[in-house]
Design an enzyme around this catalytic site. Sequence first.
Site, mmCIF file in Angstrom:
data_model
loop_
_atom_site.group_PDB
_atom_site.id
_atom_site.type_symbol
_atom_site.label_atom_id
_atom_site.label_comp_id
_atom_site.label_asym_id
_atom_site.label_seq_id
_atom_site.Cartn_x
_atom_site.Cartn_y
_atom_site.Cartn_z
ATOM 1 N N GLU A 1 0.837 -1.214 0.000
ATOM 2 C CA GLU A 1 0.000 0.000 0.000
ATOM 3 C C GLU A 1 0.868 1.258 0.000
ATOM 4 O O GLU A 1 0.719 2.145 0.846
ATOM 5 C CB GLU A 1 -0.984 -0.009 1.178
ATOM 6 C CG GLU A 1 -1.999 -1.118 1.048
ATOM 7 C CD GLU A 1 -3.238 -0.990 1.950
ATOM 8 O OE1 GLU A 1 -3.290 -0.083 2.798
ATOM 9 O OE2 GLU A 1 -4.157 -1.819 1.784
ATOM 10 N N GLU B 1 -4.890 -8.799 -0.025
ATOM 11 C CA GLU B 1 -5.662 -8.440 1.175
ATOM 12 C C GLU B 1 -7.110 -8.279 0.744
ATOM 13 O O GLU B 1 -7.399 -7.510 -0.183
ATOM 14 C CB GLU B 1 -5.184 -7.127 1.807
ATOM 15 C CG GLU B 1 -3.848 -7.246 2.500
ATOM 16 C CD GLU B 1 -3.449 -5.980 3.263
ATOM 17 O OE1 GLU B 1 -4.339 -5.253 3.756
ATOM 18 O OE2 GLU B 1 -2.238 -5.733 3.343
HETATM 19 O O1 AHR Z 1 -5.208 -5.608 7.135
HETATM 20 C C1 AHR Z 1 -5.151 -4.399 7.824
HETATM 21 C C2 AHR Z 1 -4.506 -3.307 6.998
HETATM 22 O O2 AHR Z 1 -5.296 -3.018 5.908
HETATM 23 C C3 AHR Z 1 -3.164 -3.620 6.404
HETATM 24 O O3 AHR Z 1 -2.134 -3.430 7.304
HETATM 25 C C4 AHR Z 1 -3.081 -2.655 5.276
HETATM 26 O O4 AHR Z 1 -2.278 -3.119 4.233
HETATM 27 C C5 AHR Z 1 -4.519 -2.450 4.872
HETATM 28 O O5 AHR Z 1 -4.843 -1.127 4.767
#
Ligand code: AHR
Length: 538
Positions: free
Chosen positions: A219, A342
Amino acid sequence: MKRFKTEKLIFRIVPIQNIFFFLTVILIVDSISTLTAGSAERQETPTNRLVIHTDKGKYTISRNIYGHFSEHLGRCVYEGFWVGEDSPIPNTRGIRKDVVEALRKIQIPVLRWPGGCFADEYHWKEGIGPRESRPAMVNTHWGMVKETNAFGTHEFLDLCEQLGCEAYIAGNVGSGTVEEMQDWVEYMTSDADSEMANLRRANGRDKPWRIRYFGVGNENWGCGGSMTPEYYADLYNRFQTYVRNYSGNRIVKVACGPGSENYHWIRTVLERAGRRMDAISLHHYVRGSGNWTRKGSATKFDEKEWFALMKNTLTIYPLLENNIEIMDEIDPRGRIDLFVDEWGTWWDVEPGTNPGFLYQQNTLRDAVSCGIFLNAFNRHCRRVRMANIAQTINVLQAMILTKDEKMILTPTYHVFEMYKVHHDATMLPVDIDCGDYQYVEGKVPAIDVSASKDKSGIIHVSICNLDPLEPANVASKLLGTKPVNVSGRLLTADDMTAHNTFNKPEAVKPSVFNDFSLSDDILTIKLPAKSVVVLEIR
Ligand code: AHR
């Protein structure tokens, strides 16, 4: 308010490439209509139609679509996986035995670590060597709590060996250096007589590990450095140069992709750095009708919130399709994989828990959402070659919740267990012609499906009924095969908010499903409201 309206054909997988195909599908759907028409009046619910092309499978559903993600966040690593060697909780070299056993049952294929946002603040050299002399740090992103570094590279790779899964390491671009990243890869994978390999040996590991997946940042448009895509792409090109393949290890290099709909990011990064990457990531979190400040309760909700999650979950389809379209344009040979590394639901934390720990419960609603996500990944497996639900234990849409020595499995865990039949199977295209689940002024397709054929020729179909009130009849035709034997498993509960607790750990669990019948080659399935069903067809 209910419910069924004249269907519209939805082709999500097989584009109508020619008139011949179009006519064929109309004929098939029509033949199902004819075959089921006689009984239409007797049915309590209208019939949805499903065509499964058992002879048209082309792409493999990578088992890595069923991957997981574990961050140094809240109680995921500490208390979740790691209790330490001296804990009274049964462990192998500090790692909980009960969670390893549970995750082995779902055949966890790959585990991403150490973050997340934590990855771009993590300095791996602080997490090696004797534990008592590792420096502590503050986990500034997640609750400002002390991070002891007791769980580091050796512990994580030991965990992967105990789980029998691949390791997916996320490297630090945001606050790290190129040298630090290069050293980490050399430390883990080199068999040479070199400084880093010798340091690993001094720390007790003689042979290098095999590391398959390495993410260059996380990210980086946000917590990983607030970069523009142009700036990140340049940094990616520089950092990845030093992510070397040592001693026969071959690394799949993963670039940071967008969060949800940021098509400018993926296009720019692919254009500027595409030829130096093997995969690019995508993150997508969903919630109900709330916003990031008030996301809504994980367990206390009504139909409005149920509907909102179903609707938001279905955004995964256009999101995948739009990203894949850009990838197809820039990488027409299909060399670069899409890793949805994710994804999942994100609710308000459980009352009384640290807001920085993201601890949430997990209901039947999360399970149905999970079934839809996995169906979407299966159906887009041509490009989606990995996905990692966030996160494995005690954080966000977890598989497992722990409380001291106790452990419970969530409804989402059960979906992963039921869907494991799709691992490495051939995806079968499906045509769905279904009614709507309608709520007030909104509507979504009532059912969501994916199908595959495994190596021994057994067909599996996973179907979600999104409607929390109405059962759904599905008339299915399997083109290219004549089904003889069908069995099924079901996940549902009386209440849409049903979930497992430490007092009632089995409130939601799979059961045998046999509400289907086979006649004249049509398999008619009656899905209960708010359910996930997996059928095995021989
Ligand atoms: O999963 C929680 C958070 O969500 C992670 O650390 C990040 O990559 C995303 O914004």
